[in-house]
Design a protein around this motif. Structure first.
Motif, mmCIF file in Angstrom:
data_model
loop_
_atom_site.group_PDB
_atom_site.id
_atom_site.type_symbol
_atom_site.label_atom_id
_atom_site.label_comp_id
_atom_site.label_asym_id
_atom_site.label_seq_id
_atom_site.Cartn_x
_atom_site.Cartn_y
_atom_site.Cartn_z
ATOM 1 N N ALA A 27 39.618 10.038 -13.621
ATOM 2 C CA ALA A 27 39.502 10.526 -14.971
ATOM 3 C C ALA A 27 37.836 10.788 -15.398
ATOM 4 N N ALA A 28 37.040 9.918 -14.608
ATOM 5 C CA ALA A 28 35.618 10.041 -14.946
ATOM 6 C C ALA A 28 35.159 11.547 -14.343
ATOM 7 N N LEU A 29 35.410 11.678 -13.078
ATOM 8 C CA LEU A 29 35.054 13.100 -12.508
ATOM 9 C C LEU A 29 35.708 14.089 -12.980
ATOM 10 N N SER A 30 37.041 14.113 -13.725
ATOM 11 C CA SER A 30 37.594 15.098 -14.367
ATOM 12 C C SER A 30 36.992 15.559 -15.554
ATOM 13 N N GLU A 31 36.609 14.356 -16.361
ATOM 14 C CA GLU A 31 36.034 14.420 -17.809
ATOM 15 C C GLU A 31 34.614 14.678 -17.902
ATOM 16 N N ALA A 32 33.744 14.266 -16.897
ATOM 17 C CA ALA A 32 32.480 14.424 -16.854
ATOM 18 C C ALA A 32 31.779 15.036 -15.497
ATOM 19 N N PRO A 33 32.283 16.292 -14.918
ATOM 20 C CA PRO A 33 31.855 16.550 -13.623
ATOM 21 C C PRO A 33 30.470 16.770 -13.395
ATOM 22 N N TYR A 34 29.796 17.200 -14.497
ATOM 23 C CA TYR A 34 28.289 17.229 -14.569
ATOM 24 C C TYR A 34 27.307 16.014 -14.335
ATOM 25 N N ALA A 35 28.227 14.934 -14.503
ATOM 26 C CA ALA A 35 27.464 13.558 -14.446
ATOM 27 C C ALA A 35 27.299 12.877 -13.063
ATOM 28 N N PHE A 36 28.064 13.368 -12.296
ATOM 29 C CA PHE A 36 28.474 12.875 -10.851
ATOM 30 C C PHE A 36 27.894 13.696 -9.448
ATOM 31 N N THR A 37 27.786 13.201 -8.629
ATOM 32 C CA THR A 37 27.350 13.941 -7.323
ATOM 33 C C THR A 37 28.622 14.075 -6.739
ATOM 34 N N GLU A 38 29.600 13.172 -6.728
ATOM 35 C CA GLU A 38 31.005 13.266 -6.205
ATOM 36 C C GLU A 38 31.589 14.186 -6.952
ATOM 37 N N THR A 39 32.621 14.957 -6.350
ATOM 38 C CA THR A 39 33.356 15.825 -7.128
ATOM 39 C C THR A 39 34.960 15.198 -7.166
ATOM 40 N N VAL A 40 35.813 15.839 -7.998
ATOM 41 C CA VAL A 40 37.110 15.196 -8.234
ATOM 42 C C VAL A 40 37.891 15.744 -7.144
ATOM 43 N N GLU A 41 37.489 16.956 -6.782
ATOM 44 C CA GLU A 41 38.294 17.356 -5.564
ATOM 45 C C GLU A 41 38.078 16.501 -4.173
ATOM 46 N N GLY A 42 37.013 15.940 -3.949
ATOM 47 C CA GLY A 42 36.550 15.191 -3.041
ATOM 48 C C GLY A 42 37.119 13.737 -2.975
ATOM 49 N N ALA A 159 23.589 7.069 -3.215
ATOM 50 C CA ALA A 159 23.551 6.748 -4.910
ATOM 51 C C ALA A 159 22.992 7.774 -5.605
ATOM 52 N N ILE A 160 21.390 7.978 -4.988
ATOM 53 C CA ILE A 160 20.721 8.746 -5.974
ATOM 54 C C ILE A 160 20.037 10.093 -5.352
ATOM 55 N N SER A 161 20.446 10.212 -3.902
ATOM 56 C CA SER A 161 19.819 11.486 -3.417
ATOM 57 C C SER A 161 19.967 12.833 -3.788
ATOM 58 N N CYS A 162 21.154 12.917 -4.368
ATOM 59 C CA CYS A 162 21.208 14.194 -5.192
ATOM 60 C C CYS A 162 20.801 14.375 -6.603
ATOM 61 N N CYS A 163 20.237 13.283 -7.303
ATOM 62 C CA CYS A 163 19.889 13.154 -8.604
ATOM 63 C C CYS A 163 18.871 13.703 -8.978
ATOM 64 N N GLN A 164 18.553 14.505 -10.012
ATOM 65 C CA GLN A 164 17.215 15.156 -10.149
ATOM 66 C C GLN A 164 16.297 14.164 -11.077
ATOM 67 N N VAL A 165 17.033 13.043 -11.708
ATOM 68 C CA VAL A 165 16.097 12.176 -12.676
ATOM 69 C C VAL A 165 16.407 10.781 -12.088
ATOM 70 N N VAL A 166 15.479 9.974 -11.694
ATOM 71 C CA VAL A 166 15.863 8.628 -11.346
ATOM 72 C C VAL A 166 15.168 7.794 -12.335
ATOM 73 N N LEU A 167 15.780 6.741 -12.985
ATOM 74 C CA LEU A 167 14.955 5.788 -13.730
ATOM 75 C C LEU A 167 15.301 4.489 -13.139
#
Length: 173
Positions: A27-42, A159-167
């Motif tokens: 549900a999370a990956l389908s609703e907000a694909p922009y927020a995750f590095t994992e894809t719903v298909e994967g 967990a963060i290797s593909c993220c552009q912003v790290v806090l």
């Protein structure tokens, strides 16, 4: 006529709730694909054994910790903490998602709080959150909780290797 506010409940996942974990993640990956590095298909292609492993790990709380948010029986949010692979003083906040119907409520912080408590409890000094580019709302949320732009070398962790912003948030000194 008296109105009432439905109460949401946040609790740690149980080891046998792998099907629930799968449905919330999809549900999370389908609703907000922009927020995750994992894809719903994967995620759909992952075998049941991997979902079972993730649920067990999140319930054990050693290398991972998973909390779910519910309204009545409906899952409406998730947050996961993962330990570092080499540096056990660093943990990662991942898979953070709140259903659109509950955004702007206190559910998001109610999901993150137990992850921070878990991390402190296992001796973590620093909690990192990776955020994909353009997710301004997530950045604002984490900043509100005291996360700051992370200035150190970014650990090589999935967990963060593909993220552009790290806090990051310091949990202990």
């Amino acid at each position: 006529m008296q109105s009432y506010k439905k109460m949401s409940v946040v609790r740690q996942i149980k080891a046998d709730e792998w099907g629930l974990l799968r449905s919330v993640c999809l549900a999370a990956l389908s609703e907000a694909p922009y927020a995750f590095t994992e894809t719903v298909e994967g995620a759909r292609q992952l075998p049941d054994a991997e979902w079972q492993r993730r649920a067990r790990s999140g319930a054990e709380g050693k290398e991972a910790f998973c909390v779910l948010g519910f309204e009545e029986a409906l899952p409406i949010g998730i947050a996961v903490g993962l330990t570092g692979t080499s540096d056990k003083k660093v943990a990662y906040l991942i898979s953070m998602w709140v259903a659109p119907s509950h955004r702007g409520t206190d559910l998001a912080s109610s999901l993150v709080d137990p992850v921070m408590a878990w991390a402190r409890g296992i001796g973590v000094y620093f909690l990192l959150a990776g955020i994909t580019r353009g997710n301004v709302r997530a950045v604002a949320f984490y900043r509100k909780l005291g996360f700051e732009p992370y200035e150190g070398p970014i650990p090589n962790h999935p967990a963060i290797s593909c993220c552009q912003v790290v806090l990051g948030k310091q949990l202990r000194t």
